[in-house]
Design a protein around this motif. Structure first.
Motif, PDB file in Angstrom:
ATOM      1  N   UNK A   1       0.835  -1.197   0.000  1.00 20.03           N
ATOM      2  CA  UNK A   1       0.000   0.000   0.000  1.00 20.03           C
ATOM      3  C   UNK A   1       0.873   1.251   0.000  1.00 20.03           C
ATOM      4  N   UNK A   2       1.877   1.272   0.859  1.00 21.59           N
ATOM      5  CA  UNK A   2       2.744   2.449   0.933  1.00 21.59           C
ATOM      6  C   UNK A   2       3.546   2.638  -0.356  1.00 21.59           C
ATOM      7  N   UNK A   3       4.059   1.563  -0.918  1.00 21.82           N
ATOM      8  CA  UNK A   3       4.787   1.659  -2.184  1.00 21.82           C
ATOM      9  C   UNK A   3       3.896   2.195  -3.301  1.00 21.82           C
ATOM     10  N   UNK A   4       2.585   1.978  -3.145  1.00 21.16           N
ATOM     11  CA  UNK A   4       1.625   2.405  -4.159  1.00 21.16           C
ATOM     12  C   UNK A   4       1.031   3.779  -3.868  1.00 21.16           C
ATOM     13  N   UNK A   5       1.511   4.447  -2.806  1.00 22.49           N
ATOM     14  CA  UNK A   5       1.076   5.805  -2.525  1.00 22.49           C
ATOM     15  C   UNK A   5      -0.026   5.941  -1.494  1.00 22.49           C
ATOM     16  N   UNK A   6      -0.352   4.864  -0.779  1.00 23.62           N
ATOM     17  CA  UNK A   6      -1.378   4.917   0.267  1.00 23.62           C
ATOM     18  C   UNK A   6      -0.694   4.652   1.597  1.00 23.62           C
ATOM     19  N   UNK A   7      -0.619   5.681   2.434  1.00 25.36           N
ATOM     20  CA  UNK A   7       0.065   5.542   3.709  1.00 25.36           C
ATOM     21  C   UNK A   7       0.328   6.901   4.315  1.00 25.36           C
ATOM     22  N   UNK A   8       1.142   6.961   5.364  1.00 25.19           N
ATOM     23  CA  UNK A   8       1.466   8.248   5.986  1.00 25.19           C
ATOM     24  C   UNK A   8       2.204   9.149   4.990  1.00 25.19           C
ATOM     25  N   UNK A   9       1.615  10.281   4.663  1.00 24.00           N
ATOM     26  CA  UNK A   9       2.129  11.114   3.569  1.00 24.00           C
ATOM     27  C   UNK A   9       3.592  11.510   3.755  1.00 24.00           C
TER      28      UNK A   9
END
Length: 528
Positions: free
Chosen positions: A259-267
């Motif tokens: 998710x984070x690698x795909x842009x969803x996570x702590x900005x």
């Protein structure tokens, strides 16, 4: 073109692949980073001891140094193979208790209370004892009594009774507490992983494509809607489109990482790694929970343990005699659920796994002689960790900060001391008189509470139950809603142990399969 792309063919992903392709018009692509589950040690239950260090089927994670465990780096094995961790685990079939799921619902996981969860447990289960109000008998996941048990496992159960605890023939029955043998996910004496139960019977379906050795790199988006996955196979890059949804089933480590690698996570965290933010989701990777385990080891005066049994003889007898003998053992044959003096309600808060062998450092450190081991864990820890990115490269492992024993009140540590004390009490019973040799860990049986604390900080390890890093809930901060849809985007769900709001009271494989069973109905509209 595929309707759905499933990322991860583990305990949840195999279920989804099976259930979604029941509709012949629904096309599914299933991506798995590991290989096929061909290795014979996967299917011979006792072979799990040989899978411990086998890199080809294991992600071989390590945590960051743990501040409350003498800054030790903890080894976290996770399955990297068809079936995921259900292909390398000890096969103990445990659901937890109704209050665990009712707690989920109370904290915002609407629809995941016990009354809604039980039908999906029953739908998945094929219990060899037959069906009843709490058990299924026609599901794909075979649940069986062990074909072979070591005499030391019976001694452990007898010792529990002598220590004043109840006996229990079914930890998934009307009551969980007591000592007994585990039922296991086995069919005809062989491991029944999620791949064996759900994937193998349907792998020839024309509408199911399975790709192994596929490392997912990113989930792609058209504006705020997930529309596909980029992945690599054999050094080549691919992008595949999903016309309906992307279903992420990577587990408590890989799902938040992707998710984070795909842009969803702590900005702020994503920007530090040069990742464009699709949606600022501060809780992605947070809420990490795991059962911390402390092992008590004792030498055996009799050579009845599994410590020096010939691997070749076990395998020969297993296959020659129709999947019977020690080769059909899950090693952690007996166990217990105990309610301690500190339990805040009627639920057991300590679980035991008994092993008729010496297990130190997950079995990676072989000890001389013969012995037996009691694993004990606190079932509802208050400490919380997190998963972070180490880099923007999908091939780099995520940073795991388990943060064990970090709760401010010190309750987790107090409970771990209690775990060690109960193990000591059980080992002192008459049932072990015929076997009891010198203590190994801890080195003495009379350690004070302070000395037990130091023992725990030096020796405690994971018992392999990480959950919670893509928390499900009704609040705006939860990563997924009760339909397991990722907040802030469309066309994307997370379906695995990472969505559990809290740990259940027991092993996590069966609950993960239950989650996927219900998720399939949510996706197809068969459930609200």
């Amino acid at each position: 073109m595929y309707d759905y792309i499933i990322i991860g063919a583990g305990s949840a992903g195999c279920v989804l692949a099976n259930r979604l392709t029941e509709d012949p018009d629904c096309r599914v692509l299933l991506l798995e980073a590991g290989p096929r589950d061909w290795h014979p040690f996967i299917h011979m239950p006792a072979g799990l001891a040989k899978l411990v260090g086998k890199k080809g089927v294991n992600w071989n994670y390590d945590t960051a140094p743990e501040p409350h465990l003498n800054n030790r780096t903890m080894w976290w094995p996770r399955g990297k193979v068809l079936g995921g961790s259900s292909s390398i685990n000890a096969m103990c079939y445990i659901r937890g208790v109704p209050a665990d799921y009712n707690d989920w619902a109370k904290h915002g996981a609407t629809g995941w209370d016990w009354n809604n969860a039980l039908p999906y447990f029953k739908r998945s289960e094929h219990n060899e004892r037959g069906g009843d109000a709490l058990h299924g008998s026609h599901g794909p996941l075979y649940v069986s009594d062990l074909r072979y048990t070591n005499p030391l496992s019976r001694a452990f159960i007898d010792a529990g009774r002598q220590a004043g605890y109840a006996l229990n023939r079914d930890f998934n029955g009307p009551r969980q507490q007591g000592f007994g043998f585990y039922q296991v996910t086995q069919k005809d004496g062989a491991r029944c992983s999620s791949a064996v139960a759900y994937l193998h019977p349907v792998r020839e379906r024309h509408n199911l494509t399975i790709v192994t050795g596929a490392q997912a790199n990113h989930i792609t988006f058209d504006r705020q809607r997930a529309n596909g996955v980029t992945f690599r196979v054999g050094g080549k890059a691919f992008h595949q489109v999903a016309t309906r949804e992307v279903l992420l089933s990577g587990g408590a480590i890989n799902s938040p990482q992707l998710l984070m690698l795909s842009g969803i996570g702590p900005a702020a965290h994503l920007r530090r790694h040069g990742i464009d933010v699709v949606f600022d989701a501060p809780q992605v990777g947070e809420n990490l929970q795991d059962h911390l385990d402390i092992c008590t080891l004792q030498h055996s005066t009799q050579r009845v343990t599994y410590d020096r049994v010939s691997d070749a003889k076990i395998a020969f007898d297993y296959y020659l005699r129709g999947h019977s003998g020690p080769g059909s053992s899950n090693i952690a044959e007996a166990g217990a659920f105990v309610r301690s003096q500190y339990a805040p309600d009627e639920r057991a808060d300590i679980q035991f796994h008994f092993v008729p062998a010496m297990l130190d450092d997950h079995g990676r450190h072989r000890l001389v002689g013969d012995g037996y081991t009691a694993h004990a864990c606190f079932l509802r820890p208050r400490s919380r960790g997190r998963i972070l990115l180490a880099s923007a490269n999908a091939g780099d492992k995520a940073r795991i900060e388990a943060n064990y024993l970090s709760d401010p009140e010190g309750f987790d540590l107090k409970m771990m001391v209690e775990c060690a004390k109960v193990a000591r009490e059980v080992f002192a019973q008459k049932a072990f008189d015929a076997y009891r040799g010198e203590p190994i860990y801890p080195a003495r049986n009379d350690l004070s509470d302070g000395e037990l604390v130091e023992f725990i900080r030096a020796k405690a390890e994971t018992v392999y139950h990480p959950v919670g890093t893509c928390r499900m809930g009704s609040d705006d901060q939860s990563v997924v809603d009760p339909q397991l849809r990722v907040r802030g985007v469309e066309g994307l769900r997370v379906i695995d142990a990472s969505v559990m709001p809290t740990l259940i009271g027991g092993n996590t494989n069966a609950p993960t399969i239950m989650i996927a069973e219900r998720a399939a109905d949510l996706i197809t509209g068969r459930a609200a």
